[in-house]
Design an enzyme around this catalytic site. Sequence first.
Site, PDB file in Angstrom:
ATOM      1  N   ASP A 159      68.678  17.549  88.168  1.00 58.46           N
ATOM      2  CA  ASP A 159      68.731  16.492  89.153  1.00 58.46           C
ATOM      3  C   ASP A 159      69.050  15.185  88.390  1.00 58.46           C
ATOM      4  O   ASP A 159      69.002  15.166  87.148  1.00 58.46           O
ATOM      5  CB  ASP A 159      67.342  16.421  89.820  1.00 58.46           C
ATOM      6  CG  ASP A 159      67.156  15.191  90.654  1.00 58.46           C
ATOM      7  OD1 ASP A 159      67.971  14.988  91.556  1.00 58.46           O
ATOM      8  OD2 ASP A 159      66.194  14.426  90.410  1.00 58.46           O
ATOM      9  N   ASP A 176      68.446  11.277  89.759  1.00 63.90           N
ATOM     10  CA  ASP A 176      67.514  10.160  89.943  1.00 63.90           C
ATOM     11  C   ASP A 176      66.077  10.571  89.677  1.00 63.90           C
ATOM     12  O   ASP A 176      65.569  11.536  90.259  1.00 63.90           O
ATOM     13  CB  ASP A 176      67.617   9.625  91.380  1.00 63.90           C
ATOM     14  CG  ASP A 176      68.947   8.933  91.636  1.00 63.90           C
ATOM     15  OD1 ASP A 176      69.332   8.083  90.832  1.00 63.90           O
ATOM     16  OD2 ASP A 176      69.605   9.261  92.636  1.00 63.90           O
TER      17      ASP A 176
END
Length: 292
Positions: free
Chosen positions: A41, A43
């Site tokens: 991922d 953020d």
Amino acid sequence: RPPKIPELSSPSVCMRDPQRVEEIIKTMQKAGTSTIQVISDFDMTLTRFAYNGKRCPTSHNILDNSKLISEECKAQLKDLLNTYYPIEIDSKRTAEEKLPLMVEWWTKAHTLLVQQRIRKDLLQDVVKESDAMLREGYQLFFDHLQEHSIPLLIFSAGLGDVLEEVIRQAGVFHPNVNVFSNYMDFDETGVLKAFKGELIHIYNKKEGALLNTGHFQELKSRHNVLLLGDSLGDLTMADGVHSMENILKIGFLNDKVEERKTSYLNAYDIVLVKDETMEVPNALLLHLTSTK
Ligand SMILES: Nc1ccn([C@@H]2O[C@H](COP(=O)(O)O)[C@@H](O)[C@H]2O)c(=O)n1
Ligand SMILES: [Mg+2]
């Protein structure tokens, strides 16, 4: 615990089943570097959650807080954040309850961004002037993967154009990096007119565009996955991997630690509690790519 990885004894590391983790690591290390792929991922996973007690921006926030957004729109985007982020991290609501509300958040925010007539050529400045911060140790993480030709898929519900610029400016957008995210569609004059393709939000990181891109088709021989995330929605990011043999899931637990710890421990193999560094993923990578 694997004795060769002292970082796994750090106080920020929690594991429900350390023995199982040890077994997965051993099997993956034995299988060799050529069988590994990393899916991460962006953020709050590759970027810091906070610095000096202040929240760091997500790829959306980088744009939301920039000079390209009017004061009125900034206030509207902030209202959306204040409404929907507490829902995103609410441990009392199920993913099914949250999903339509997350779609609502992303859709409203993207509609506001399109109204701002954002210019593509200014995104570089926006990132330069932002407080974007990759986690400490990011350089080793990206460089080591590149040196060992390990593919890195960054699968993000953030803004692809912005996050690509963050890693480009950090000098780590190497050729082994592939990004799946929400990309902006600009008109012929370079002004944002829409978002491309199907919306990626935190609860559909396995569907849509990604499965049809052939990305995982190309990586058919890479059956061992290191997955990095910070949300429970990130756990499905590797669902398209063909005949997966082993997966080691590392989860950053950044916020609402006490309420969410049990669910993270049940879902991730290794949980990193309020750890702003890449120390543990890096130590694991160094171990997995060592021949001893
Ligand atoms: N308008 C929005 C919508 C979402 N966010 C945050 O972005 C994160 C998703 O990006 P990943 O790289 O983590 O997939 C998500 O956790 C939201 O909190 C936002 O800031 N603004
Ligand atoms: Mg995230």
